[in-house]
Design an enzyme around this catalytic site. Structure first.
Site, PDB file in Angstrom:
ATOM      1  N   ARG A  71     -46.163  79.020  78.452  1.00 17.76           N
ATOM      2  CA  ARG A  71     -47.174  78.107  77.457  1.00 17.76           C
ATOM      3  C   ARG A  71     -48.483  78.652  77.353  1.00 17.76           C
ATOM      4  O   ARG A  71     -49.164  79.250  78.105  1.00 17.76           O
ATOM      5  CB  ARG A  71     -47.297  76.799  77.794  1.00 17.76           C
ATOM      6  N   TYR A 213     -41.232  81.363  73.349  1.00 15.51           N
ATOM      7  CA  TYR A 213     -40.920  80.819  74.351  1.00 15.51           C
ATOM      8  C   TYR A 213     -41.143  79.399  74.856  1.00 15.51           C
ATOM      9  O   TYR A 213     -42.178  78.811  74.288  1.00 15.51           O
ATOM     10  CB  TYR A 213     -41.873  81.379  75.364  1.00 15.51           C
ATOM     11  N   GLY A 214     -40.206  78.785  75.327  1.00 12.37           N
ATOM     12  CA  GLY A 214     -40.322  77.490  75.917  1.00 12.37           C
ATOM     13  C   GLY A 214     -41.296  76.288  74.836  1.00 12.37           C
ATOM     14  O   GLY A 214     -40.797  76.266  73.746  1.00 12.37           O
ATOM     15  N   GLY A 215     -42.126  75.811  75.757  1.00 10.16           N
ATOM     16  CA  GLY A 215     -42.739  74.801  75.096  1.00 10.16           C
ATOM     17  C   GLY A 215     -43.486  75.107  73.870  1.00 10.16           C
ATOM     18  O   GLY A 215     -43.993  74.497  72.983  1.00 10.16           O
ATOM     19  N   LYS A 222     -42.764  69.808  74.550  1.00  4.00           N
ATOM     20  CA  LYS A 222     -44.343  69.215  74.650  1.00  4.00           C
ATOM     21  C   LYS A 222     -45.032  68.929  73.489  1.00  4.00           C
ATOM     22  O   LYS A 222     -45.784  68.039  73.600  1.00  4.00           O
ATOM     23  CB  LYS A 222     -44.750  70.431  75.356  1.00  4.00           C
ATOM     24  N   HIS A 242     -45.597  62.877  80.963  1.00  4.90           N
ATOM     25  CA  HIS A 242     -44.711  64.385  81.572  1.00  4.90           C
ATOM     26  C   HIS A 242     -44.371  63.774  83.008  1.00  4.90           C
ATOM     27  O   HIS A 242     -44.871  64.010  83.943  1.00  4.90           O
ATOM     28  CB  HIS A 242     -46.004  65.258  81.777  1.00  4.90           C
ATOM     29  N   SER A 264     -47.186  70.935  85.481  1.00  2.00           N
ATOM     30  CA  SER A 264     -45.869  72.117  85.259  1.00  2.00           C
ATOM     31  C   SER A 264     -45.500  72.828  86.873  1.00  2.00           C
ATOM     32  O   SER A 264     -46.485  72.948  87.386  1.00  2.00           O
ATOM     33  CB  SER A 264     -46.300  72.897  84.164  1.00  2.00           C
ATOM     34  N   ALA A 265     -44.362  72.939  86.909  1.00  2.00           N
ATOM     35  CA  ALA A 265     -43.766  73.667  88.281  1.00  2.00           C
ATOM     36  C   ALA A 265     -44.487  73.297  89.314  1.00  2.00           C
ATOM     37  O   ALA A 265     -44.796  73.913  90.299  1.00  2.00           O
ATOM     38  CB  ALA A 265     -44.206  75.118  88.176  1.00  2.00           C
ATOM     39  N   CYS A 266     -44.566  71.908  89.695  1.00  2.00           N
ATOM     40  CA  CYS A 266     -44.899  71.080  90.837  1.00  2.00           C
ATOM     41  C   CYS A 266     -43.721  70.279  91.285  1.00  2.00           C
ATOM     42  O   CYS A 266     -44.092  69.350  92.115  1.00  2.00           O
ATOM     43  CB  CYS A 266     -46.158  70.510  90.615  1.00  2.00           C
ATOM     44  N   LYS A 268     -41.045  68.359  89.400  1.00  2.00           N
ATOM     45  CA  LYS A 268     -40.208  67.083  88.851  1.00  2.00           C
ATOM     46  C   LYS A 268     -38.556  67.327  88.957  1.00  2.00           C
ATOM     47  O   LYS A 268     -38.058  66.418  89.366  1.00  2.00           O
ATOM     48  CB  LYS A 268     -40.759  66.984  87.379  1.00  2.00           C
ATOM     49  N   ASP A 289     -38.439  65.776  83.108  1.00  2.00           N
ATOM     50  CA  ASP A 289     -39.670  66.353  82.682  1.00  2.00           C
ATOM     51  C   ASP A 289     -40.412  65.136  81.819  1.00  2.00           C
ATOM     52  O   ASP A 289     -41.811  65.310  81.955  1.00  2.00           O
ATOM     53  CB  ASP A 289     -39.468  67.527  81.733  1.00  2.00           C
ATOM     54  N   ASN A 386     -42.359  82.449  85.943  1.00  2.00           N
ATOM     55  CA  ASN A 386     -41.856  81.227  84.931  1.00  2.00           C
ATOM     56  C   ASN A 386     -40.552  81.546  84.429  1.00  2.00           C
ATOM     57  O   ASN A 386     -40.257  81.179  83.264  1.00  2.00           O
ATOM     58  CB  ASN A 386     -43.060  81.136  83.931  1.00  2.00           C
ATOM     59  N   ALA A 387     -39.720  82.257  84.902  1.00  2.00           N
ATOM     60  CA  ALA A 387     -38.402  82.445  84.458  1.00  2.00           C
ATOM     61  C   ALA A 387     -37.735  81.038  84.517  1.00  2.00           C
ATOM     62  O   ALA A 387     -37.882  80.163  85.405  1.00  2.00           O
ATOM     63  CB  ALA A 387     -37.416  83.325  85.146  1.00  2.00           C
ATOM     64  N   ARG A 388     -36.767  80.868  83.338  1.00  2.00           N
ATOM     65  CA  ARG A 388     -36.219  79.565  83.373  1.00  2.00           C
ATOM     66  C   ARG A 388     -34.643  79.720  82.878  1.00  2.00           C
ATOM     67  O   ARG A 388     -34.085  80.549  82.419  1.00  2.00           O
ATOM     68  CB  ARG A 388     -36.824  78.845  82.071  1.00  2.00           C
ATOM     69  N   ASP A 517     -36.377  66.418 101.740  1.00  2.00           N
ATOM     70  CA  ASP A 517     -36.827  65.419 102.742  1.00  2.00           C
ATOM     71  C   ASP A 517     -37.951  64.567 102.125  1.00  2.00           C
ATOM     72  O   ASP A 517     -38.540  63.681 102.654  1.00  2.00           O
ATOM     73  CB  ASP A 517     -37.676  66.240 103.971  1.00  2.00           C
ATOM     74  N   ASN A 518     -38.344  65.182 100.874  1.00  2.00           N
ATOM     75  CA  ASN A 518     -38.869  64.060  99.989  1.00  2.00           C
ATOM     76  C   ASN A 518     -38.337  62.846  99.852  1.00  2.00           C
ATOM     77  O   ASN A 518     -38.885  61.695  99.496  1.00  2.00           O
ATOM     78  CB  ASN A 518     -39.279  64.715  98.627  1.00  2.00           C
TER      79      ASN A 518
HETATM   80  P1  GTP Z   1     -41.749  72.190  84.859  1.00  2.00           P
HETATM   81  O1  GTP Z   1     -40.396  72.317  84.504  1.00  2.00           O
HETATM   82  O2  GTP Z   1     -42.838  73.308  84.595  1.00  2.00           O
HETATM   83  O3  GTP Z   1     -42.566  70.903  84.262  1.00  2.00           O
HETATM   84  O4  GTP Z   1     -41.938  71.943  86.578  1.00  2.00           O
HETATM   85  P2  GTP Z   1     -41.239  71.004  87.433  1.00  2.00           P
HETATM   86  O5  GTP Z   1     -42.558  69.920  87.596  1.00  2.00           O
HETATM   87  O6  GTP Z   1     -40.107  70.482  87.197  1.00  2.00           O
HETATM   88  O7  GTP Z   1     -41.180  71.661  88.905  1.00  2.00           O
HETATM   89  P3  GTP Z   1     -39.693  72.219  89.496  1.00  2.00           P
HETATM   90  O8  GTP Z   1     -39.261  71.160  90.236  1.00  2.00           O
HETATM   91  O9  GTP Z   1     -39.174  73.181  88.609  1.00  2.00           O
HETATM   92  O10 GTP Z   1     -40.360  73.023  90.668  1.00  2.00           O
HETATM   93  C1  GTP Z   1     -41.296  74.290  90.452  1.00  2.00           C
HETATM   94  C2  GTP Z   1     -41.481  75.039  91.653  1.00  2.00           C
HETATM   95  O11 GTP Z   1     -41.839  74.403  92.881  1.00  2.00           O
HETATM   96  C3  GTP Z   1     -40.098  75.623  92.234  1.00  2.00           C
HETATM   97  O12 GTP Z   1     -40.519  76.914  92.663  1.00  2.00           O
HETATM   98  C4  GTP Z   1     -39.639  74.845  93.461  1.00  2.00           C
HETATM   99  O13 GTP Z   1     -38.897  75.392  94.275  1.00  2.00           O
HETATM  100  C5  GTP Z   1     -41.149  74.547  94.147  1.00  2.00           C
HETATM  101  N1  GTP Z   1     -41.172  72.985  94.671  1.00  2.00           N
HETATM  102  C6  GTP Z   1     -40.472  71.988  94.039  1.00  2.00           C
HETATM  103  N2  GTP Z   1     -40.460  70.850  95.007  1.00  2.00           N
HETATM  104  C7  GTP Z   1     -40.903  71.595  96.079  1.00  2.00           C
HETATM  105  C8  GTP Z   1     -41.372  70.956  97.237  1.00  2.00           C
HETATM  106  O14 GTP Z   1     -41.096  69.664  97.780  1.00  2.00           O
HETATM  107  N3  GTP Z   1     -41.979  71.588  98.252  1.00  2.00           N
HETATM  108  C9  GTP Z   1     -42.485  72.929  98.150  1.00  2.00           C
HETATM  109  N4  GTP Z   1     -43.129  73.704  99.038  1.00  2.00           N
HETATM  110  N5  GTP Z   1     -42.073  73.368  96.707  1.00  2.00           N
HETATM  111  C10 GTP Z   1     -41.405  72.628  95.783  1.00  2.00           C
HETATM  112  C1  SPV Z   2     -43.950  72.598  81.515  1.00  2.00           C
HETATM  113  O1  SPV Z   2     -44.963  73.827  81.530  1.00  2.00           O
HETATM  114  O2  SPV Z   2     -44.633  71.696  82.030  1.00  2.00           O
HETATM  115  C2  SPV Z   2     -42.639  72.790  81.068  1.00  2.00           C
HETATM  116  C3  SPV Z   2     -42.348  74.266  80.703  1.00  2.00           C
HETATM  117  O3  SPV Z   2     -41.906  72.009  81.154  1.00  2.00           O
HETATM  118  S1  SPV Z   2     -42.646  74.405  78.676  1.00  2.00           S
HETATM  119  O4  SPV Z   2     -41.432  73.638  78.197  1.00  2.00           O
HETATM  120  O5  SPV Z   2     -42.489  75.760  78.490  1.00  2.00           O
HETATM  121  O6  SPV Z   2     -43.735  73.479  78.516  1.00  2.00           O
HETATM  122 MN    MN Z   3     -42.928  70.216  82.216  1.00  2.00          MN
END
Ligand code: GTP
Ligand code: SPV
Ligand code: MN
Length: 609
Positions: A71, A213-215, A222, A242, A264-266, A268, A289, A386-388, A517-518
């Site tokens: 994005r 790309y993506g969003g 988004k 989100h 994002s990427a945290c 979910k 998401d 950010n490969a998907r 473990d979450n």
């Molecule tokens: P978006 O699609 O961008 O919205 O991302 P998302 O929130 O769905 O994140 P996703 O679950 O794809 O995880 C993103 C990255 O965080 C990946 O590389 C995961 O391996 C890593 N990750 C996810 N959960 C955990 C966790 O509990 N601990 C750690 N250390 N890393 C995590």
């Molecule tokens: C994010 O960035 O939170 C995503 C990927 O879920 S995208 O669809 O590109 O926004």
């Molecule tokens: Mn997202």
């Protein structure tokens, strides 16, 4: 289908108007069939843009342009009529001015290409919570991704009838072709300074130009389901968030639904699909998401997943981190910016094994010796960070049977979180709704590769994980959350929790194993929703009573667990100071007094301790 097959006058007129400006070589109306998907995919494979994967049936790898990998927040605009309505956290341009600039860009922008009309539904067709959109795009890659991510085609046009409401989504990759010219397998897009991801909230209109790309390009996600939908939700009294949605069942067979807002990427997707390490518990997936939530007649909030697929982060996805995701992507999946191994399969960092063969092709398309390690130095990754993958939700082994229930699922808890290396404990629960809204308003996270930014790794405030996705003034958005809490009785509102899987020790290693473990924390949250006697009240909210988190078989030292679960008073004081001096002032007089009161009350509790 052809344009004359469209019975809806406004859609037909809009397509014709758009075609007169963009001047495509052809117009095609998508019916959403498998044959259509296969035909477009074949064309992209023949042109060299997509590489079919020998190891995964009906799956194709794409490599984007290196400038078009995530994005682009700096190029994303909320062009509301008044600047004030976009607020301090969005980029604003006067809508007339922006339309002038973009109309110039759109002129002849589809020359040499086909204009595809994609009728799509966000949410199960016919649900009270669902909404329709029409995306016009000149990218077959977008059409195929939309096929997976949304419900597409004839059935949507039927649902729209002759005058149903829809959100207009216009997309062009911004790379017209001269006569005789072809992409020759390269990813079409425009330069960064010509990319625009624009929203006109009053008109429920999206104009995206220059990125594939993506969003930026799959406009149902988004742009519609969050930026435009957040405005609709404010106006109509619901929530567009989100958030992942999961179903959790305890050993007694009792079911609850929980959502989680993490940037994002945290985590979910990972949380939504986790396989619990706590015996007897079960987690199933509703969405990974986005959640759209409306109050039901019983006064509870019901959520649907407006999407139909997962656009998930590939790197680090493995059988051990997310087995359900790995199973979901075995066939019928689009991969973007992953590596390619000699045996004709995708590969990425920490996929759980080394690539077969002697060489790999990285996401740039460059042949390299096969790696000897599962991780790569920063900047030299085989798969882009950010490969998907784009995969149908129905392929997920953990998908819940009710994931497409038009009524939605009743929500018991909201989790808020992000990547915070310090201060924020593993879990705590808000004292009440307004305190929970306060928590949502202050969450922050290290910026990830999901956005093109020079701030990757730095902590920024990302309220409700909506910073890049709120289509109006964030202060008004906070107010909307406060008001939402008044619409029902407190016992019917979801309980609110703040989680942090990402605390780091002095060496920079994660202190909490995370992932599966979450589930230990989810189990505690579940029991909290039943008012279990498993918490102690602290200055920051309710926290686990010693012994109330199941740690059987957990590989964490007791002193580390203790640190993860205690109040870092000095850290919180700094947190409060930052919110008071830097965060809340951004919103001026739009910050609800309920939130400044929560801030002061927290400060008072901490200074007494
Ligand atoms: P978006 O699609 O961008 O919205 O991302 P998302 O929130 O769905 O994140 P996703 O679950 O794809 O995880 C993103 C990255 O965080 C990946 O590389 C995961 O391996 C890593 N990750 C996810 N959960 C955990 C966790 O509990 N601990 C750690 N250390 N890393 C995590
Ligand atoms: C994010 O960035 O939170 C995503 C990927 O879920 S995208 O669809 O590109 O926004
Ligand atoms: Mn997202």
């Amino acid at each position: 289908m052809e344009i004359n097959d469209i019975k809806h006058k406004k859609i037909k007129a809009w397509v014709e108007e758009t075609a007169a400006i963009c001047r495509p070589d052809a117009i095609y109306v998508c019916d959403g069939s498998q044959a259509e998907y296969d035909r477009l995919m074949d064309e992209m494979i023949k042109s060299g843009l997509g590489t079919p994967l020998k190891k995964r049936p009906s799956s194709v790898l794409f490599r984007s342009d290196p400038s078009d990998v995530a994005r682009v927040e700096d190029r994303t605009y909320i062009a509301s009529a008044k600047e004030e309505d976009a607020g301090p956290t969005n980029h604003w341009i006067d809508p007339n001015e922006l339309k002038k600039i973009m109309s110039g860009l759109y002129t002849d922008s589809m020359k040499g290409r086909t204009l595809y009309v994609i009728p799509f539904s966000m949410g199960p067709i016919g649900s009270q919570i669902s909404k329709n959109g029409i995306e016009i795009t000149d990218s077959a890659y977008v059409v195929c991704n939309m096929h997976i991510m949304t419900r597409v085609g004839t059935k949507v046009l039927e649902n729209l009838g002759e005058d149903g409401e829809f959100v207009k989504c216009l997309h062009s990759v911004g790379k017209p072709l001269a006569s005789g010219q072809a992409d020759n397998g390269t990813w079409p897009c425009a330069d960064m300074e010509h990319k625009y991801i624009s929203h006109f909230p009053e008109e429920r209109l999206i104009w995206s130009y220059g990125s594939g790309y993506g969003g930026n390009a799959l406009l149902g996600k988004k742009c519609f389901a969050l930026r435009i939908a957040s405005v609709l939700a404010r106006d109509e009294g619901w929530l567009a968030e989100h958030m992942l949605i999961l179903k959790i069942t305890n050993p007694k067979g009792e079911v609850k639904y929980i959502t989680g807002a993490f940037p994002s990427a945290c985590g979910k997707t990972n949380l939504a699909m986790l396989i619990p390490t706590v015996p007897g518990w079960k987690v199933e997936t509703i969405g990974d998401d986005i959640a759209w939530m409306k109050f039901g007649k019983d006064g509870r909030l019901y959520a649907i997943n407006p999407e139909a697929g997962f656009f998930g982060v590939a790197p680090e996805t493995s059988d051990s981190s997310n087995k359900n995701a790995m199973e979901s992507i075995k066939q019928n999946t689009i991969f973007t910016n992953c590596g390619l191994s000699d045996d004709g399969d995708i590969w990425w960092e920490k996929i759980g094994y080394l690539p077969k063969g002697e060489s790999v092709i990285d996401w740039h398309g460059k042949k390299r010796p096969a790696p000897l390690k599962e991780s790569s130095p920063k900047g030299e990754e085989i798969a882009h960070p950010n490969a998907r993958f784009t995969a149908p939700a129905k392929q997920c082994p953990s998908i819940a049977s009710e994931w497409e229930d038009p009524a939605g699922v009743p929500i018991s808890a909201f989790l808020f979180g992000g990547r915070r290396p310090s201060t924020i404990p593993l879990v705590h629960q808000s004292r009440n709704w307004n305190h929970g809204v306060f928590i949502g308003s202050i969450i922050g996270s290290e910026v990830t590769a999901a956005v093109i930014s020079d701030k990757i790794g730095q902590v920024r405030r990302d309220p409700f994980a909506m910073l890049p996705f709120c289509g109006y003034h964030m202060g008004d958005y906070f107010k909307h959350w406060i008001e939402t809490g008044k619409k029902t009785t407190p016992d019917k509102l979801p309980k609110i929790f703040y989680v942090n899987w990402f605390r780091k020790d002095k060496e920079g290693n994660f202190m909490w194993p995370g992932y599966k473990d979450n589930s230990r924390i989810l189990a505690w949250v579940f029991d909290r929703c039943n008012e279990a006697d498993n918490a102690v009240e602290t200055e920051i909210g309710f926290m686990p009573k010693p012994g109330s988190i199941n740690i059987d078989g957990l590989d964490v030292k007791p002193e580390v667990l203790k640190e993860l679960l205690e109040v870092d008073r000095e850290g919180w004081k700094k947190e409060i100071q930052d919110v008071r001096e830097n965060h809340y002032p951004k919103f001026g007089n739009k910050i609800p007094k309920e939130l400044t009161e929560e801030l002061s009350a927290l400060e008072a509790r901490l200074s007494k301790a």
